[in-house]
Design a protein around this motif. Structure first.
Motif, PDB file in Angstrom:
ATOM      1  N   ILE A  25       0.818  -1.220   0.000  1.00  0.00           N
ATOM      2  CA  ILE A  25       0.000   0.000   0.000  1.00  0.00           C
ATOM      3  C   ILE A  25       0.851   1.269   0.000  1.00  0.00           C
ATOM      4  O   ILE A  25       0.426   2.312  -0.458  1.00  0.00           O
TER       5      ILE A  25
ATOM      6  N   TYR B  19      -4.031   9.734  -1.020  1.00  0.00           N
ATOM      7  CA  TYR B  19      -4.483  10.138   0.312  1.00  0.00           C
ATOM      8  C   TYR B  19      -3.753   9.401   1.430  1.00  0.00           C
ATOM      9  O   TYR B  19      -3.575   9.919   2.510  1.00  0.00           O
ATOM     10  N   LEU B  20      -3.416   8.163   1.165  1.00  0.00           N
ATOM     11  CA  LEU B  20      -2.864   7.353   2.250  1.00  0.00           C
ATOM     12  C   LEU B  20      -1.486   6.871   1.845  1.00  0.00           C
ATOM     13  O   LEU B  20      -1.318   5.811   1.268  1.00  0.00           O
TER      14      LEU B  20
ATOM     15  N   PRO C 216       0.415   1.250   6.912  1.00  0.00           N
ATOM     16  CA  PRO C 216      -0.717   1.002   7.805  1.00  0.00           C
ATOM     17  C   PRO C 216      -0.285   0.758   9.241  1.00  0.00           C
ATOM     18  O   PRO C 216      -0.960   1.161  10.188  1.00  0.00           O
TER      19      PRO C 216
ATOM     20  N   PHE D 246       0.073   3.956  10.871  1.00  0.00           N
ATOM     21  CA  PHE D 246      -1.232   4.574  11.081  1.00  0.00           C
ATOM     22  C   PHE D 246      -1.916   3.999  12.322  1.00  0.00           C
ATOM     23  O   PHE D 246      -2.444   4.723  13.175  1.00  0.00           O
ATOM     24  N   ILE D 247      -1.889   2.681  12.425  1.00  0.00           N
ATOM     25  CA  ILE D 247      -2.530   2.012  13.576  1.00  0.00           C
ATOM     26  C   ILE D 247      -1.842   2.420  14.876  1.00  0.00           C
ATOM     27  O   ILE D 247      -2.478   2.756  15.875  1.00  0.00           O
TER      28      ILE D 247
ATOM     29  N   ALA E  28      -2.883   5.923  15.773  1.00  0.00           N
ATOM     30  CA  ALA E  28      -4.251   5.980  16.309  1.00  0.00           C
ATOM     31  C   ALA E  28      -4.287   5.436  17.724  1.00  0.00           C
ATOM     32  O   ALA E  28      -4.924   6.011  18.615  1.00  0.00           O
ATOM     33  N   ALA E  29      -3.603   4.303  17.897  1.00  0.00           N
ATOM     34  CA  ALA E  29      -3.571   3.704  19.237  1.00  0.00           C
ATOM     35  C   ALA E  29      -2.949   4.664  20.231  1.00  0.00           C
ATOM     36  O   ALA E  29      -3.423   4.820  21.361  1.00  0.00           O
TER      37      ALA E  29
ATOM     38  N   MET F 139      -2.965   7.876  20.065  1.00  0.00           N
ATOM     39  CA  MET F 139      -3.918   8.961  20.354  1.00  0.00           C
ATOM     40  C   MET F 139      -4.911   8.531  21.425  1.00  0.00           C
ATOM     41  O   MET F 139      -5.203   9.255  22.366  1.00  0.00           O
ATOM     42  N   ILE F 140      -5.443   7.304  21.221  1.00  0.00           N
ATOM     43  CA  ILE F 140      -6.452   6.814  22.183  1.00  0.00           C
ATOM     44  C   ILE F 140      -5.844   6.666  23.567  1.00  0.00           C
ATOM     45  O   ILE F 140      -6.387   7.138  24.570  1.00  0.00           O
ATOM     46  N   ILE F 141      -4.684   6.014  23.552  1.00  0.00           N
ATOM     47  CA  ILE F 141      -4.058   5.754  24.856  1.00  0.00           C
ATOM     48  C   ILE F 141      -3.677   7.061  25.530  1.00  0.00           C
ATOM     49  O   ILE F 141      -3.902   7.251  26.720  1.00  0.00           O
TER      50      ILE F 141
ATOM     51  N   LEU G  67      -5.103   9.910  25.157  1.00  0.00           N
ATOM     52  CA  LEU G  67      -6.309  10.595  25.647  1.00  0.00           C
ATOM     53  C   LEU G  67      -6.778  10.012  26.972  1.00  0.00           C
ATOM     54  O   LEU G  67      -7.247  10.708  27.847  1.00  0.00           O
TER      55      LEU G  67
END
Lengths: 289, 628
Positions: A9, A15-16, A20, A23-24, A27-28, A30-32, A34
Motif C-alpha cells: 500500500i 491520500y494514504l 498502515p 497509522f494504527i 491511532a492507538a 492517540m487513544i491511549i 487521551l
C-alpha cells in the motif's frame, strides 16, 4: 507486508501514503494518550492543577457570604483539582490532604473533611493547624462516641506510645540504638561499669520504642483506621440490612473507626468506645488510599 | 495511475479511519452525556404487607450525589424510620477490543423503614427531592396492607395493672409475647406510644443475672424484655415480657390500641437467628422461612378526673406521695452574692417530667430573693429528682430561705396533701469586703482582657511547592532514609569491626612466643639469603652465623633460648613434636657441621661448599616449618 492482491500500500502517493502499521500505532497512541495521559501528570500539569485548586478555593471563600451556592461550586472544583493531583499525579503529602480536608469542611462534608485531615496526619502529625482543624471538625460531629475506659488507662500508662508521632518515635529509637552500639564500641576499650549502665539504658529505650513502632505498624496494617463519610448510616449487628440496628441512632458522618473485617459490600468496624458493628462498605473510607 | 483495487484499499482505510475518529468522539462525549441525566426512583421491598410488618423503601437518585433528604411528612398511614443514606457512586475503566471506555455512575440512595399502621390500600405519594438545586419528583406507589391474625404459635397479650386510675397516676402496661416457634428476627409496632393523651415512661428493670433479657426496640425507644415460660389457654409457651408505665393526661375511657409483632421463622440451620441464644440451636429445623404478623388484644382503661374538692391553688397536677428537702451553700453571704439552693423531691417512680415548684410565685421568695427566670431542669438520680437553683438575697435583713411547698394528690387516701422543706437559716452581710485594691495610696493596676485563642473555625490553606511534594509515611519510608541507614546500620557495624579487631590484637598479645615462633621461619630464611649474598666469608664466620640463625629458629619454635639448646635437647623436643627421625638426623648433622666449622675453621673436615650448606639448611627449615 502484502496487501490487496499482493501490492504494497505504501507505493501510492495519494491520500494514504503512510504504512498502515504506523497509522494504527498513531491511532492507538492517540487513544491511549487521551485516556491514560492522566496516569502520569507532568510537573507543569500538576502545577496548573495546584494553581486552579488554590484559585477556586480562594474564589469560594470570597463568595461564601454573598453567594453560598456558587461558593460551594468553587470548593468542589478546588477538591477536583486537588484529587486529580493525588490520583493522577501521584502527589501525596500532608499539606495537600489538609487542603482537601479544608475544602470538604467548607462544603459541610464533615466525614470527608475528617478523613482527609487524618490522611494528612500520617505525613505531618505535628502540624498545629492540622491538629486544631481536626479537633474542631471532630467537635462538630453529631455522634459523640466516648472512648472506652481501657483505652484511656492505656493512653495514660503508655503515653509515649500514644502521644508521640511515628516519626519522633522512630528518631528516638534510631538515636538510642546508635548510642547503644557506640557506647558498646567504647566499652570494648574502656571496661567501665558506667558504660555498662549506659548501654543497658539505651538498650531498654530502643527496645521500648521499637516495640511501640511495631505495634503501631501492625495496628495500621491489620486494622486500618477509617471514617464514616455518609451523612447517616445505620450500623447493624450483621452484614445484611435484615439485621437489627446496633445502636438506637445511625452513625453520623465523621465517626471514626477501625476496620476489623472486610466482606466486600460490608465492613465490620470497631468504634473508639470498643463497640463493634457492621456498615455498608461504601458508607466509610479508610485513611489508607 | 491508481488501479481499481488500489482505490478499494484506500476506501477501506478511509472507513477505518472514520470509525476510529467516531469512537474517539463518542469516548470524549460520554462523561458529558452521563453527567446530565438525573433520575429518581422509589422502590419498596414488598407491595403486600400486614399492619405492623416493617419493610424497606429506597429512594434512589441516579446521576447525582448532591441530593437532600426528602421530606416525608405527606406519608400517611405509616410509621417512618430513616435507615440511612448512602453514596453508591462508582467509576470504572474498561478495554473492549482495544477501545477504552470510562463509566461514571453517580447514585445516592435514601433508605427508610416503613411500618403500616392500618389495613387497606395505602399510597406512597410522589415526594419532592432537591437534587443539585433542582426539585425533582419521585414516583408514587400503592401498598396492599392486610390485617394481621393471631396463630396458635404466636400470641400477644396486653395487661393493665388496674382498670381505672386518676389523671397523672401511673398504670403499668405489661406486654407479653407468647411463642412456640424459633424466630430469626422480629419487630414490634405500637402506635399507642404516640398517643398524646398519655406520657409513656420506662419502669426501671432490676437485672437478675440468672435470667435472660433482650432489648426490644419500638419506635426509637428500647425496652428491656424478660424471657421466661408461661401458660396461656392451657398451653405452654416461651414468653418475652416487658412493661411500660402509662401516665394519663386527661380523664376518659381509653382503649389501648393493638400492639403488633411481626416475626420471621425457619430458614435452615444457620446460626444467624436473633434467638440463637434464646432457643436451643439443635431444634432449628430446615423448614422454609415464614413471616407472621400477630396483633395483641386491646384492653381499656378508665381515667378519672382528680377531685375538685379540697384542691389547693398551688396544686400542679402531680399524683403520688412525695417528700421534699432543701439545702443551701454558702449560708453566709453578702447582699447579691449567689446562693446555690438544692431541692430534692422523692416519692414516685416516674419523675422525668416533674418540674421545680415555681419559687418566684412564693411570696417570701419573691420578696427577699432574686430568682432567675429560667427554671432548672432537674436530674433524676437514685429515685430522687434533684433541682439546682441559684438565688441571691436582696437585702441584709434576710435571715432564712423559706420552706418550699409541694402539693400532690394521694390516690390511696384519695385526698390532696402538702409537704414542705425545712427553712434554712442564712446570714446576709450588707458591707462589701475590703480588699487591698481599696486601700488608699495603692495604684490600681490597669486591667486588660486576657487574649485568648478563638476556638471556632478552621485554619488557612497551605500554598507553594510543599503542596506538590511526594512524600511517604510509615516504617518502611523512614527505614530507608539515608540518615536512618547511617544511624541504624553504622554503629553496629563499627562495633563488630572493633570487637573482631580487639579480639585479634588481644589474642596476639596474649602469647608473644607463639607469634615469635610463627615468624621464625621467615627470619631464618632471610638470614640465610643474606649469607648467600655475602661473598668471601671465612668458613668459621659462615658456620657460626648459620648455627646462630638455626639455633635462634629452633629456640623460637621450641620456646626456649636458642643459644642454650644442645643437640640432645633438640632431638628430644623434636621427637616429642612428632618430627621424623630422618629429618632430625639431617638437622643435627647440619648443626654438627656448623659447630665443627665454627670452632675448627678452615681446617675442619666436612662440606667445603658454603652454598650447599646454606641450601640444605634452607631445605630443612622449610620442612620443619611445615611440621612445627
Amino acid at each position: 507486508m502484502k496487501f490487496l492482491n499482493g501490492r504494497s500500500i505504501y507505493r501510492f502517493n495519494g491520500y494514504l501514503s503512510i504504512k498502515p502499521a504506523i497509522f494504527i500505532l498513531a491511532a492507538a497512541f492517540m487513544i491511549i494518550s487521551l485516556n491514560l495521559c492522566a496516569a502520569g501528570l507532568s510537573t507543569e500539569e500538576i502545577r496548573g492543577d495546584l494553581a486552579e485548586a488554590q484559585k477556586a478555593f480562594q474564589k469560594g471563600l470570597e463568595l461564601e457570604t454573598s453567594s453560598p451556592k456558587s461558593a460551594r461550586d468553587y470548593f468542589r472544583s478546588s477538591i477536583l483539582h486537588y484529587r486529580r493531583m493525588v490520583e493522577e499525579g501521584g502527589v501525596r503529602n500532608g499539606r495537600i490532604y489538609y487542603n482537601i480536608g479544608n475544602a470538604y469542611f467548607r462544603l459541610d462534608d464533615l466525614g470527608r473533611a475528617i478523613l482527609n485531615y487524618k490522611r494528612a496526619a500520617l505525613y505531618i502529625p505535628n502540624d498545629d493547624n492540622l491538629r486544631r482543624n481536626l479537633e474542631y471538625a471532630r467537635g462538630r460531629r453529631k455522634n459523640k462516641v466516648e472512648e472506652k475506659e481501657r483505652e484511656k488507662i492505656f493512653k495514660t500508662l503508655f503515653f509515649l506510645h500514644y502521644d508521640l508521632p511515628y516519626s519522633v518515635k522512630f528518631l528516638v529509637f534510631s538515636i538510642s540504638f546508635a548510642l547503644m552500639w557506640m557506647t558498646a564500641s567504647l566499652y570494648i576499650f574502656v571496661r567501665s561499669g558506667r558504660f555498662k549502665i549506659v548501654i543497658i539504658i539505651f538498650a531498654i529505650i530502643s527496645a521500648g520504642f521499637f516495640t511501640s513502632l511495631m505495634v503501631e505498624r501492625i495496628n495500621f496494617t491489620e486494622s486500618p483506621a477509617g471514617v464514616i463519610i455518609d451523612d447517616e448510616t445505620v450500623a447493624r449487628k450483621g452484614d445484611a440490612v435484615t439485621y437489627q440496628p446496633s445502636f438506637t441512632d445511625p452513625l453520623c458522618a465523621g465517626t471514626e473507626f477501625k476496620l476489623i473485617e472486610n466482606r466486600g459490600a460490608w465492613w465490620q468496624i470497631e468504634l473508639v468506645n470498643g463497640a463493634r458493628c457492621w456498615i455498608k462498605s461504601d458508607a466509610g473510607e479508610t485513611i489508607t488510599e | 495511475m491508481i488501479s481499481k483495487s488500489d482505490n478499494r484499499a484506500i476506501s477501506k482505510w478511509r472507513v477505518i479511519f472514520f470509525f476510529m475518529c467516531l469512537i474517539l468522539m463518542i469516548f470524549a462525549a460520554r462523561p458529558l452525556i452521563s453527567a446530565d441525566r438525573i433520575i429518581t426512583r422509589t422502590a419498596v421491598e414488598s407491595n403486600n404487607v400486614y399492619v405492623g410488618e416493617s419493610f424497606l423503601m429506597q429512594i434512589t437518585v441516579m446521576g447525582s450525589t448532591d441530593a437532600k433528604r426528602p421530606n416525608l411528612d405527606g406519608l400517611e398511614g405509616f410509621d417512618v424510620e430513616f435507615a440511612g443514606g448512602s453514596n453508591n457512586s462508582s467509576q470504572s475503566v474498561s478495554i473492549v477490543n482495544g477501545s477504552f471506555s470510562r463509566t461514571v455512575k453517580k447514585e445516592y440512595v435514601f433508605t427508610y423503614k416503613l411500618t403500616p399502621l392500618r389495613a387497606g390500600v395505602l399510597r406512597i405519594p410522589s415526594f419532592t427531592i432537591e437534587v443539585g438545586g433542582k426539585n425533582l419528583k419521585t414516583n408514587a406507589l400503592a401498598i396492599n396492607v392486610g390485617d394481621p391474625e393471631e396463630t396458635e404459635d404466636f400470641k400477644l397479650r396486653l395487661r393493665l395493672s388496674r382498670k381505672s386510675c386518676y389523671v397523672g397516676e401511673p398504670v403499668i402496661l405489661s406486654v407479653v409475647w407468647y411463642l412456640r416457634q424459633d424466630v430469626n428476627s422480629f419487630h414490634v409496632t405500637a402506635p399507642f406510644l404516640e398517643n398524646p393523651d398519655f406520657d409513656i415512661e420506662k419502669p426501671e428493670v432490676v437485672i437478675d443475672k440468672r435470667k435472660n433479657y433482650f432489648r426490644v426496640p419500638i419506635g426509637g425507644e428500647e425496652f428491656i424484655a424478660l424471657k421466661s415460660n408461661g401458660t396461656l389457654e392451657g398451653k405452654n409457651y416461651t414468653t418475652l415480657e416487658f412493661e411500660l408505665a402509662l401516665i394519663p393526661k386527661r380523664s376518659g375511657l381509653f382503649a389501648i390500641s393493638k400492639f403488633i409483632v411481626s416475626c420471621e421463622t425457619g430458614g435452615g440451620l444457620g446460626g444467624d437467628g436473633f434467638f440463637d441464644d434464646f432457643f436451643s440451636r439443635g431444634l432449628r429445623s430446615r423448614e422454609r422461612k415464614r413471616k407472621f404478623v400477630v396483633p395483641s388484644n386491646s384492653p381499656t382503661l378508665s381515667v378519672k378526673e382528680l377531685p375538685e374538692e379540697g384542691r389547693p391553688v398551688d396544686f400542679s397536677g402531680y399524683v403520688g406521695e412525695y417528700r421534699i428537702s432543701a439545702s443551701a451553700s454558702p449560708t453566709e453571704v453578702d447582699v447579691g452574692d449567689p446562693i446555690t439552693l438544692i431541692i430534692t423531691l422523692q416519692g414516685s417512680d416516674y419523675m422525668e417530667n416533674l418540674t421545680l415548684p415555681p419559687l418566684g410565685e412564693l411570696e417570701e421568695f419573691s420578696k427577699n430573693f432574686k430568682i432567675p427566670s429560667e427554671r432548672a431542669a432537674g436530674v433524676v438520680k437514685d429515685g430522687k429528682k434533684i433541682f439546682t437553683q441559684t438565688i441571691r438575697a436582696k437585702n441584709h435583713s434576710v435571715t432564712r430561705i423559706p420552706p418550699i411547698r409541694f402539693v400532690s394528690f394521694d390516690t390511696a387516701k384519695e385526698r390532696y396533701f402538702t409537704v414542705e422543706s425545712d427553712p434554712i437559716p442564712i446570714t446576709v452581710n450588707s458591707t462589701r469586703t475590703v480588699t487591698a485594691s481599696d486601700a488608699e495610696g495603692l495604684d490600681r493596676a490597669p486591667e486588660g482582657s486576657v487574649l485568648e485563642h478563638w476556638r471556632d473555625g478552621i485554619a488557612y490553606n497551605y500554598r507553594g511547592d510543599a503542596v506538590m511534594a511526594r512524600m511517604d509515611y510509615g516504617f518502611g519510608s523512614l527505614m530507608y532514609h539515608r540518615w536512618s541507614i547511617l544511624l541504624i546500620g553504622f554503629p553496629p557495624a563499627l562495633f563488630v569491626i572493633l570487637l573482631v579487631g580487639s579480639i585479634v590484637v588481644r589474642s596476639r598479645n596474649a602469647d608473644p612466643l607463639a607469634r615469635r615462633a610463627r615468624g621464625s621461619g621467615k627470619i631464618l630464611r632471610r638470614k640465610l639469603t643474606v649469607l648467600v649474598k655475602e661473598k668471601n666469608l671465612k668458613r668459621e664466620v659462615l658456620c657460626g652465623r648459620i648455627l646462630e640463625a638455626l639455633k635462634e629458629y629452633l629456640g623460637s619454635k621450641l620456646r626456649r633460648a636458642g643459644s642454650a639448646l644442645t643437640s640432645e635437647e633438640i632431638k628430644n623436643k623434636l621427637e616429642k613434636r612428632g618430627i621424623s627421625p630422618e629429618l632430625i638426623e639431617s638437622l643435627l648433622s647440619i648443626i654438627a657441621v656448623c659447630e665443627h666449622g665454627r670452632y675448627a675453621g678452615a681446617t675442619a673436615a666436612g662440606e667445603n661448599d658454603s652454598g650447599s650448606l646454606i641450601d640444605r639448611t634452607k631445605d630443612i627449615a622449610v620442612r620443619l616449618d611445615k611440621k612445627l
